[in-house]
Structure formats: structure tokens, C-alpha cells
Scaffold this active site. Structure first.
Site, mmCIF file in Angstrom:
data_model
loop_
_atom_site.group_PDB
_atom_site.id
_atom_site.type_symbol
_atom_site.label_atom_id
_atom_site.label_comp_id
_atom_site.label_asym_id
_atom_site.label_seq_id
_atom_site.Cartn_x
_atom_site.Cartn_y
_atom_site.Cartn_z
ATOM 1 N N GLU A 54 0.577 -1.630 -0.260
ATOM 2 C CA GLU A 54 -0.487 0.356 0.680
ATOM 3 C C GLU A 54 0.587 1.162 -0.188
ATOM 4 O O GLU A 54 0.385 2.230 -0.425
ATOM 5 C CB GLU A 54 -0.923 -0.216 1.355
ATOM 6 N N MET A 73 25.215 8.779 2.115
ATOM 7 C CA MET A 73 24.503 10.489 2.912
ATOM 8 C C MET A 73 24.906 9.786 4.332
ATOM 9 O O MET A 73 25.566 10.665 5.151
ATOM 10 C CB MET A 73 23.064 10.742 2.733
ATOM 11 N N PHE A 110 -11.284 -7.445 13.410
ATOM 12 C CA PHE A 110 -10.915 -7.553 12.935
ATOM 13 C C PHE A 110 -10.130 -6.885 11.762
ATOM 14 O O PHE A 110 -11.232 -5.988 10.977
ATOM 15 C CB PHE A 110 -10.492 -9.381 12.006
ATOM 16 N N GLN A 111 -8.965 -5.971 11.432
ATOM 17 C CA GLN A 111 -8.187 -5.319 10.687
ATOM 18 C C GLN A 111 -9.485 -3.960 11.323
ATOM 19 O O GLN A 111 -9.485 -2.915 9.819
ATOM 20 C CB GLN A 111 -8.440 -5.881 9.456
ATOM 21 N N LYS A 127 -17.301 -0.668 6.271
ATOM 22 C CA LYS A 127 -18.143 -2.014 5.327
ATOM 23 C C LYS A 127 -19.608 -1.835 4.842
ATOM 24 O O LYS A 127 -20.370 -1.568 3.799
ATOM 25 C CB LYS A 127 -17.860 -2.635 5.835
#
Lengths: 161, 577
Positions: free
Chosen positions: B50, B474, B112-113, B162
Site C-alpha cells: 500500500e 548520506m 479484525f483489521q 463496509k
């Protein structure tokens, strides 16, 4: 320097956390914060007491203005205004010698609003200084518990936020 | 017609003119994916992580000027995207992120999630929404695009539970425009401030224009050119502003700041009037604030009032769109008599002669700077260049003089390693006819390598220029200078074989170990129009980025290549000019 900042914002879920989050995120100081709906039910009014230099204050006002839900921000300190704070204090009635609670209530123009289990609940309102002075006049061991609202303020006369 | 929430959402995106969505499916967004599958106006780009979706949409937005759109699921979907959202936020990139959320009745139940998406993203978005009712979807999408693309742009997150995507309602007309009473960004500058700025500009004897990312994002490049040429002022650009003014032009002094050119930094230090346009006086620009531009007055032009007088107090603040402000200034200053600044230019030309970007070549090793120079030559200066973060980013900024805005795409504010590759993919989707080069290093590239797979699937050929020096360069450079060469964790052992790796992803790989192979390999790579080519270039591991202003230094305290001591120019008589 201490500043009282008035904020008008949309009365929406999450708006309060955005303001509170902004202060922690940018390291701005916050002494007190009060919020409630206004006479327009879609808007809330928040009063924030903060301190910092002029430049910090400028940033606070600008950053608040940048929040999408904020409609208006105004620094009350620079204007003619009225400010008040309310405290509920539970004081033990078995006070030690020297101070008479009823006398104090009279001097400070406050009210006894409840008594239970030999404990008085006193309502004090006024400027922050006055509330502090009331507390200073009482032996700390007699102060059972206090709850303060933090400052709310409004400009005087025709001038609106 | 009755539509479910997911169908309404996709319909809204179509009406916003969205043609690409970068995303990854999951439980909470399955209805939305079902609605995507049922249409063909929007192309969904299935990333492999993502974060890649957010960077991909970001690269798409930076290259095209249109908002990037991201679609992720709840929980880890949105948390993975956070780095990409924060990257876009720091660089003011318009982006709309749609995240699924667990069904409304489960919110707050540690489902969940489930994560508090609006809470987690609050401090790194311009705004966010949690949709609570199906009837709010259309107006929320409209508001999100409006907020993301107007004023100072930025990412906006829409979190949709949802159940709301499943519910149905009669479709309503998508609003053409929207009023938000608490959000009305200033666009036109105040006439009074314009007059005051013009007065100061006319009086200045040692002026400099300091142009930032706001000139690119605000599409002000054309006006900036007109303004700069009309006044014949020197101009320096920030890392985010590169290309807003052509860097090959004689008035351009190159980039300023920590790794800026000698002439740009010295001119800032000596200036009596700094015209800051869409720049925010970042710490990488100013160095030590106490010693920053000691003799200058500041005109600060920005669309975001909170940027003005944040780090440096502005003498003349102007709030407005960079394009509109420049137009107003041009109108005000036209046909006026300016001070003769030929002495100032002479001084600048002397500084230019120091040739601060000179570097020494040594036989047997490839200097990273020469790779960028060869890239410039082979692409004729016309490629869109994305970069990751570190030494290679600075070399790309220094040695590829960009002449056009939106040609240079990098994570300037947040400094996100892993940005370059997905951003290159997004840029290619936005500008399919352009050559895209992703300048990266072996450290950064490994943070988003998986997107090589997406790039094959969606046929987005880019050329990956991997400056492989085996070090987090760097970090190594700072350790060399400031930590007595204790190279803690900056050495990368056990690197993969990047050639085999890119081949396993279906791309082409070329390893370059000798200077003489460099140009032919680049020519070969860019002739492969429809393939992604991974050029793994072994470069000098000891090379450092110069010039450099060490922490706490002023613009006149620069370390230059090949000189052991700091070139302190305090003795320069700035008042002589």
C-alpha cells in the site's frame, strides 16, 4: 504571555481532537480548553488559554485557521473582553481554627451548593485569579477535591468574534 | 436507480474525472472492488504494497498536476499507506485516499483489521472524513477533491465503513461544486501588499528570487519566467522548485541550501532583498537561522498564511496563489525604472567562477556525478526524473539541470526512501510518452522493490539508475564528517544480484562497472522504449556530496569538494557591491 483564544468551529465529530492534536503536534502550550455548542447548533465555541511569545501566538492562530472545520479564530486578550471560570470545590466542614468557611463564601461571593458526609460543595465563579485566591485561603488538607471548567471568554459590546 | 454505496463511490470518482486508482483489495473494500470490476472508465493499478499505492498516486499527481487517488483496505491497508500520505502532505501534493473501515457497528470493538484511520492519519493529512451514512458519500467525495486540490494542496483521507458500501439508496445527482463555509483559501493578493513589495523590489540593489515548490504546484512557472526575465534578477530554486525556472538559463544560480551551489548561497547571504515565492524557509534551506541572510529584507509569497513568518519573519507578507501574485507584481512593476544591479551581477559571476560543482574524476572508478551528467546527455535533458532519498538525490538535483516544471519528482519534505520507484511508475502512467528515469541507490531501491512486479503488469517502462556504492551514502558521509568515521550500520553487506533480480521480475538488467560502458549502456537502456531497464552502476563508495553547509553554518560557510578546510567567506566584503 497568557492568551485567551476563541475558536468557532463546525460542531462535528473529530473537530475537538483535531484542535487538541494540533497543540501537541506543534508543541504549543495549552493551559485550559473548554468547548460547547453555540446558539447556532451547527457551531461549537472553544476557548483556549495558552501562553507563548507573540510569534508562537501568531502561529497558533494561523494553524487553527488552517484546520478545515475552523470557521473563525480570535485572540480575546488583545480586545476588551469578559472572562470567567467556574469551580466546584469539596471542602471538609471540620476546618481547623482561624477560618470560617461561611465567612469565606461571603467574602468571595460564592455559593454552598451541597453538603453530604460533612463535606460542603462550593461553587466559585470569576476570573482565574479569584478562584486561585479562594483556594489559597483554605488549608490544603481541607480541600477534598476540586473540578474547574477552565476559562471561557467573550468580547464586550457590539463586537463579535 | 438504486445503487449501493460502493457503486455510488465509483460513480463519484468517474465524475471527478479520475482515470487511475492505485490500490490493494481487502475485506473492508470488497464491495468497492466489485464496483470497480463492473466498469471500465477507471484503471485500477494493483500495487504490491500500500505504500507503493500512495507513492504511485503521488508520482502520478506530481507529473500530471491532477490529484492522485488511492484505495486501500482497513487496518494494515491504511497504516501501510501512511508513509506515502505523509510524504504527499509534506510536499503539498493533491491526493484523495479512500480507506475501507470495519462495519459501523463494529467500530471501536477492536474488530479484525480495525484501526482508527482518521486518528492515525490526522496529523499527516490536509483533512480526513469518516463517512457515517450512505447519503454522505457523494458530498464527502466532492469535498475531499475540493480540499485536496485548492488552496495549498494536500492529501485527504475518506474512511468508509463496509456496511455503508453495501447499503442501497436512490442515486442523487453529483454536485458540480461545493461551498464549505469554514474553508475559503485566499487566492488573490492584497493590492496594498503588492504595491509595498514593488516598492522594495525597485529599491533593491542586491536582489534575489528564491523560488520553491509552490511555483511548480501552483503552475506558476510561466509567470515566474516572465517576472524573473523582466526584472533581470538572479534566481535560485529549492529542491522542490527545480525546473520552475529553466536551470540552464544564465539568470539561474541553481539550487540553494545545504547542498546548494556556491553562487546561490553566497547571493542569499549577501542579498538586500529576498523574494521568496512558494517556499517555506525549511531548515535545509536556511541552515543557522541566526546567520541567515543577515542583510536582507524578505518578501514572502505563499498561499498558506501559516508558512509566513514561521521560521523567518517576513517584512512584506503576501498571501495568495503564486501565479496570481506574480501576475499582479508583473502588472505593478511593468515599465518601472529598476536599480542598476550590474555590480551585483558581477559579484555573482565571480562567485560562479568558483565552480562549486566541479569534481575530480579518477581512473578506474565511476563517479556518481558523471552518471547523472551522462543521463542528462542521453535523455537530452528532457526526461522526467524521480529519485529516492540520499546522496543520489542530491547529485540528481545538482547535475541534471531541469528546464521544465514537473520534470523533477522527489520526496523533499519527508525524505522518504522507497519513493522513487513507485513514483516513477505513477509518472509513467500520467505521462506515457515521456522517458522516465528513477535515480536511486541500493539502499532506497530495496524499500519498494516489489513494485517492479506492478510495473510489469501495467507495462510502465522506466529506467532505473541505481547508483550502487554499497553504502547508505548520506549516512556514511555524515559519519565521516561528524562521527569520526565510525560507520555504524551504513555499510550494506549481502546485496542481491540486481540484474538477476530485475530479470526475475521480467525486466532487463545491465551491470556497469567501467566508466567507458556507462554511456553506451544508457543509450541501450533508453532505446528499449517498452521495457523497464535496471542499470546497476557501481560507483565510487567514498564520494561525498559537495558543496555542503554543515549544521549550524551560515550560507557563507561552505565545504567545497577537494578542499580540506571550510571556505568561510566572512572576509568577503558584501557591502562593496
Amino acid at each position: 504571555m497568557r492568551h485567551i483564544i476563541s475558536v468557532i468551529l463546525e460542531d462535528e465529530a473529530g473537530a475537538l481532537s483535531r484542535v487538541a492534536g494540533l497543540f501537541t503536534q506543534r508543541g504549543f502550550n495549552i493551559e485550559s480548553l473548554t468547548v460547547a455548542q453555540t446558539n447556532d447548533p451547527t457551531l461549537s465555541r472553544m476557548t483556549i488559554v495558552s501562553s507563548g511569545s507573540e510569534r508562537v501566538l501568531e502561529q497558533i492562530v494561523k494553524q487553527l485557521n488552517k484546520l478545515i472545520e475552523v470557521v473563525k479564530v480570535s485572540d480575546l486578550t488583545s480586545q476588551d473582553h469578559v472572562e470567567r471560570e467556574l469551580m466546584l470545590a469539596k471542602i471538609s466542614s471540620t476546618m481547623k481554627e482561624g477560618v470560617d468557611l461561611k465567612e469565606l463564601v461571603e467574602i468571595f461571593g460564592c455559593k454552598v451548593v451541597d453538603v453530604k458526609d460533612k463535606i460542603y460543595t462550593i461553587e466559585v465563579s470569576g476570573k482565574t485569579k479569584k478562584i486561585n485566591a479562594f483556594l489559597d485561603a483554605i488549608e490544603p488538607s481541607n480541600i477534598i477535591e476540586i473540578s474547574r471548567t477552565g476559562v471561557t471568554g467573550i468580547s464586550r459590546g457590539k463586537k463579535l468574534i | 436507480m438504486e445503487l449501493n454505496g460502493a457503486e455510488i463511490l465509483i460513480d463519484c470518482l468517474q465524475k471527478e474525472g479520475v482515470d487511475h486508482v492505485f490500490g490493494y483489495p481487502g475485506g473492508a473494500v470488497l464491495h468497492i472492488y466489485d464496483a470497480i470490476e463492473a466498469q471500465d472508465k477507471i484503471t485500477h493499478v494493483l500495487v504490491r504494497h500500500e505504500q507503493g499505492a500512495a507513492h504511485g498516486a503521488d508520482g502520478y499527481a506530481r507529473a500530471s498536476g491532477k490529484p492522485g487517488v488511492v484505495l486501500v483496505t482497513s487496518g494494515p491497508g491504511i497504516t501501510n499507506a501512511v508513509t506515502g500520505i505523509a510524504t504527499a502532505h509534506m510536499d503539498s501534493i493533491p491526493m484523495v485516499v479512500i480507506s475501507g473501515q470495519v462495519p459501523s457497528p463494529l467500530i471501536g470493538m477492536d474488530a479484525f483489521q480495525e484501526v482508527d484511520a482518521t486518528g492515525i492519519t490526522r496529523s499527516c493529512v490536509k483533512h480526513n472524513f469518516l463517512v457515517r451514512d450512505i447519503s454522505e458519500i457523494a458530498s464527502t467525495v466532492k469535498k475531499a477533491f475540493h480540499i485536496a486540490t485548492t488552496g495549498r494542496p494536500g492529501p485527504v483521507v475518506i474512511d468508509i465503513p463496509k456496511d455503508i458500501t453495501i447499503e442501497k439508496m436512490e442515486q442523487e445527482e453529483y454536485p458540480e461544486s461545493i461551498e464549505i463555509r469554514s474553508y475559503k483559501p485566499t487566492t488573490k493578493p492584497s493590492n496594498r501588499q503588492i504595491r509595498k513589495a514593488a516598492e522594495l523590489i525597485l529599491k533593491s540593489k542586491k536582489p534575489i528570487i528564491y523560488a520553491g515548490g509552490g511555483c511548480v504546484i501552483g503552475n506558476a512557472s510561466e509567470k515566474l519566467r516572465e517576472f524573473t526575465r523582466m526584472l533581470e534578477f538572479p534566481i535560485t530554486q529549492t529542491l522542490m522548485g527545480l525546473g520552475a525556472y529553466p536551470m540552464t538559463d544564465k539568470q539561474s544560480l541553481g539550487m540553494l541550501g545545504m547542498h546548494g551551489t556556491y553562487e546561490a548561497n553566497m547571493a542569499m547571504h549577501g542579498s538586500d532583498c529576498v523574494v521568496a515565492i512558494g517556499a517555506r524557509f525549511d531548515d535545509r534551506i536556511t541552515g543557522n537561522l541566526e546567520k541567515f541572510c543577515p542583510t536582507a529584507k524578505f518578501i514572502h509569497i505563499d498561499i498558506d498564511p501559516s508558512q509566513i513568518s514561521k521560521n523567518v519573519v517576513a517584512d512584506i507578507p503576501i498571501v495568495g496563489q503564486t501565479k496570481q501574485v506574480l501576475k499582479a507584481l508583473i502588472d505593478e512593476l511593468e515599465d518601472k525604472n529598476y536599480e542598476n544591479i550590474s555590480k551585483w551581477w558581477k559579484q555573482i559571476e565571480d562567485w560562479r567562477k568558483v565552480d562549486s560543482l566541479a569534481y575530480s574524476k579518477s581512473p578506474g572508478v565511476i563517479k556518481p556525478q558523471s552518471v547523472i551528467e551522462a543521463l542528462y546527455e542521453v535523455t537530452e535533458g528532457k526526461a522526467i526524473v524521480t529519485s529516492d532519498v540520499g546522496q543520489h538525490q542530491m547529485w540528481a538535483a545538482q547535475y541534471y539541470p531541469f528546464d521544465e516544471p514537473r520534470q523533477w519528482i522527489n520526496s523533499g519534505g519527508l525524505g522518504t526512501m522507497g519513493f522513487g520507484l513507485p513514483a516513477a511508475m505513477g509518472a509513467k502512467l500520467a505521462m506515457p510518452e515521456k522517458d522516465i528515469a528513477c535515480v536511486t541507490g541500493e539502499g532506497s531501491i530495496q524499500m519498494m522493490l516489489q513494485e517492479l512486479s506492478t510495473m510489469l503488469q501495467y507495462d510502465t517502462p522506466v529506467k532505473i539508475i541505481n547508483l550502487n556504492n554499497g553504502y547508505l551514502g548520506m549516512v556514511r558521509q555524515w559519519q565521516e564528517f561528524f562521527y569520526e568515521k565510525r560507520y555504524a550500520m551504513s555499510y550494506m553487506d549481502a546485496l542481491p544480484d540486481f540484474i538477476k533480480l530485475s530479470e526475475s521480475y521480467g525486466h532487463m538488467g545491465i551491470k556497469i562497472e567501467k566508466e567507458e560502458d556507462l554511456k553506451p549502456a544508457l543509450i541501450e537502456a533508453f532505446s528499449q522504449k517498452d521495457r523497464t531497464v535496471f542499470l546497476d552502476i557501481l560507483t565510487d563508495p567514498s564520494e561525498n556530496v559537495f558543496p555542503m553547509i554543515p549544521a549550524g553554518g551560515a550560507h557563507c560557510d561552505m565545504l567545497l569538494a577537494g578542499r580540506d578546510e571550510m571556505v568561510s567567506k566572512d572576509e568577503t566584503d558584501f557591502n562593496a557591491v
